[in-house]
Motif scaffolding. Structure first.
Motif, PDB file in Angstrom:
ATOM      1  N   MET A  58       0.805  -1.183   0.000  1.00  0.00           N
ATOM      2  CA  MET A  58       0.000   0.000   0.000  1.00  0.00           C
ATOM      3  C   MET A  58       0.859   1.263   0.000  1.00  0.00           C
ATOM      4  O   MET A  58       0.500   2.252  -0.575  1.00  0.00           O
ATOM      5  N   SER A  59       2.007   1.221   0.685  1.00  0.00           N
ATOM      6  CA  SER A  59       2.864   2.385   0.765  1.00  0.00           C
ATOM      7  C   SER A  59       3.442   2.748  -0.604  1.00  0.00           C
ATOM      8  O   SER A  59       3.642   3.919  -0.903  1.00  0.00           O
ATOM      9  N   HIS A  60       3.710   1.753  -1.434  1.00  0.00           N
ATOM     10  CA  HIS A  60       4.213   2.005  -2.788  1.00  0.00           C
ATOM     11  C   HIS A  60       3.175   2.771  -3.600  1.00  0.00           C
ATOM     12  O   HIS A  60       3.516   3.696  -4.342  1.00  0.00           O
ATOM     13  N   ARG A  61       1.912   2.415  -3.433  1.00  0.00           N
ATOM     14  CA  ARG A  61       0.822   3.082  -4.155  1.00  0.00           C
ATOM     15  C   ARG A  61       0.709   4.544  -3.708  1.00  0.00           C
ATOM     16  O   ARG A  61       0.523   5.443  -4.524  1.00  0.00           O
ATOM     17  N   HIS A  62       0.828   4.794  -2.423  1.00  0.00           N
ATOM     18  CA  HIS A  62       0.763   6.163  -1.909  1.00  0.00           C
ATOM     19  C   HIS A  62       1.951   6.993  -2.404  1.00  0.00           C
ATOM     20  O   HIS A  62       1.800   8.177  -2.691  1.00  0.00           O
ATOM     21  N   HIS A  63       3.104   6.359  -2.512  1.00  0.00           N
ATOM     22  CA  HIS A  63       4.289   7.055  -3.016  1.00  0.00           C
ATOM     23  C   HIS A  63       4.078   7.486  -4.464  1.00  0.00           C
ATOM     24  O   HIS A  63       4.411   8.618  -4.837  1.00  0.00           O
ATOM     25  N   ILE A  64       3.511   6.612  -5.269  1.00  0.00           N
ATOM     26  CA  ILE A  64       3.254   6.944  -6.685  1.00  0.00           C
ATOM     27  C   ILE A  64       2.221   8.064  -6.781  1.00  0.00           C
ATOM     28  O   ILE A  64       2.396   9.020  -7.550  1.00  0.00           O
ATOM     29  N   LEU A  65       1.148   7.995  -6.001  1.00  0.00           N
ATOM     30  CA  LEU A  65       0.124   9.040  -6.035  1.00  0.00           C
ATOM     31  C   LEU A  65       0.685  10.383  -5.572  1.00  0.00           C
ATOM     32  O   LEU A  65       0.376  11.425  -6.152  1.00  0.00           O
ATOM     33  N   ALA A  66       1.516  10.363  -4.557  1.00  0.00           N
ATOM     34  CA  ALA A  66       2.130  11.602  -4.073  1.00  0.00           C
ATOM     35  C   ALA A  66       3.044  12.199  -5.135  1.00  0.00           C
ATOM     36  O   ALA A  66       3.060  13.411  -5.355  1.00  0.00           O
ATOM     37  N   THR A  67       3.805  11.352  -5.813  1.00  0.00           N
ATOM     38  CA  THR A  67       4.699  11.829  -6.876  1.00  0.00           C
ATOM     39  C   THR A  67       3.900  12.450  -8.009  1.00  0.00           C
ATOM     40  O   THR A  67       4.262  13.517  -8.531  1.00  0.00           O
ATOM     41  N   LEU A  68       2.811  11.816  -8.410  1.00  0.00           N
ATOM     42  CA  LEU A  68       1.964  12.368  -9.467  1.00  0.00           C
ATOM     43  C   LEU A  68       1.328  13.689  -9.044  1.00  0.00           C
ATOM     44  O   LEU A  68       1.233  14.624  -9.849  1.00  0.00           O
ATOM     45  N   ALA A  69       0.915  13.794  -7.795  1.00  0.00           N
ATOM     46  CA  ALA A  69       0.322  15.035  -7.305  1.00  0.00           C
ATOM     47  C   ALA A  69       1.334  16.174  -7.308  1.00  0.00           C
ATOM     48  O   ALA A  69       1.028  17.292  -7.725  1.00  0.00           O
ATOM     49  N   VAL A  70       2.544  15.899  -6.864  1.00  0.00           N
ATOM     50  CA  VAL A  70       3.597  16.921  -6.856  1.00  0.00           C
ATOM     51  C   VAL A  70       3.925  17.343  -8.292  1.00  0.00           C
ATOM     52  O   VAL A  70       4.091  18.530  -8.585  1.00  0.00           O
ATOM     53  N   ALA A 118       1.934  17.281 -10.898  1.00  0.00           N
ATOM     54  CA  ALA A 118       0.815  18.086 -11.398  1.00  0.00           C
ATOM     55  C   ALA A 118       0.855  19.503 -10.836  1.00  0.00           C
ATOM     56  O   ALA A 118       0.609  20.471 -11.558  1.00  0.00           O
ATOM     57  N   LEU A 119       1.175  19.635  -9.551  1.00  0.00           N
ATOM     58  CA  LEU A 119       1.258  20.970  -8.953  1.00  0.00           C
ATOM     59  C   LEU A 119       2.407  21.782  -9.538  1.00  0.00           C
ATOM     60  O   LEU A 119       2.267  22.967  -9.804  1.00  0.00           O
ATOM     61  N   LEU A 120       3.540  21.152  -9.738  1.00  0.00           N
ATOM     62  CA  LEU A 120       4.680  21.865 -10.330  1.00  0.00           C
ATOM     63  C   LEU A 120       4.411  22.253 -11.770  1.00  0.00           C
ATOM     64  O   LEU A 120       4.852  23.295 -12.240  1.00  0.00           O
ATOM     65  N   GLY A 121       3.697  21.435 -12.489  1.00  0.00           N
ATOM     66  CA  GLY A 121       3.374  21.746 -13.879  1.00  0.00           C
ATOM     67  C   GLY A 121       2.400  22.896 -14.004  1.00  0.00           C
ATOM     68  O   GLY A 121       2.339  23.567 -15.035  1.00  0.00           O
ATOM     69  N   ALA A 122       1.620  23.169 -12.978  1.00  0.00           N
ATOM     70  CA  ALA A 122       0.608  24.212 -13.035  1.00  0.00           C
ATOM     71  C   ALA A 122       1.095  25.547 -12.489  1.00  0.00           C
ATOM     72  O   ALA A 122       0.321  26.491 -12.414  1.00  0.00           O
ATOM     73  N   CYS A 123       2.356  25.670 -12.100  1.00  0.00           N
ATOM     74  CA  CYS A 123       2.795  26.902 -11.453  1.00  0.00           C
ATOM     75  C   CYS A 123       3.544  27.831 -12.402  1.00  0.00           C
ATOM     76  O   CYS A 123       4.336  28.645 -11.964  1.00  0.00           O
ATOM     77  N   GLY A 124       3.300  27.752 -13.687  1.00  0.00           N
ATOM     78  CA  GLY A 124       3.978  28.625 -14.645  1.00  0.00           C
ATOM     79  C   GLY A 124       3.449  30.048 -14.599  1.00  0.00           C
ATOM     80  O   GLY A 124       2.318  30.319 -14.197  1.00  0.00           O
ATOM     81  N   ALA A 125       4.266  30.998 -15.005  1.00  0.00           N
ATOM     82  CA  ALA A 125       3.868  32.405 -15.023  1.00  0.00           C
ATOM     83  C   ALA A 125       2.934  32.653 -16.208  1.00  0.00           C
ATOM     84  O   ALA A 125       3.063  32.060 -17.265  1.00  0.00           O
ATOM     85  N   LYS A 126       1.990  33.564 -16.023  1.00  0.00           N
ATOM     86  CA  LYS A 126       1.005  33.878 -17.052  1.00  0.00           C
ATOM     87  C   LYS A 126       1.093  35.343 -17.452  1.00  0.00           C
ATOM     88  O   LYS A 126       0.088  36.011 -17.603  1.00  0.00           O
TER      89      LYS A 126
END
Length: 83
Positions: free
Chosen positions: A1-13, A15-23
């Motif tokens: 289960m911990s491996h699954r949480h690690h993958i989800l956390a990595t994907l969330a991070v 996604a957040l980094l990809g959305a922080c570009g300047a406009k």
């Protein structure tokens, strides 16, 4: 289960980094010389001109459907593979 949480956390991070570009508009860096005027040009290109792709970079799409079949003309360079 911990491996699954690690993958989800990595994907969330990711996604957040990809959305922080300047406009905001592009501006030249402060205390830097202006871009060099291209040879043969009267003035330096604007930011909009530099960031707009030309026709070769984004060719127009042709959605014309084939209405009737046509016989292809012979092509001198359409040769069979050697051997």
């Amino acid at each position: 289960m911990s491996h699954r949480h690690h993958i989800l956390a990595t994907l969330a991070v990711a996604a957040l980094l990809g959305a922080c570009g300047a406009k905001e508009d592009l501006k030249p860096p402060a205390n830097q010389p202006a871009p060099v005027v291209p040879i043969g040009a009267d003035r330096a290109p604007t930011t909009q001109e530099l960031t707009t792709p030309d026709a070769q970079a984004r060719p127009a799409r042709s959605d014309e459907l084939l209405k009737r079949s046509e016989q292809r003309e012979p092509d001198d360079f359409d040769l069979p593979p050697p051997g």
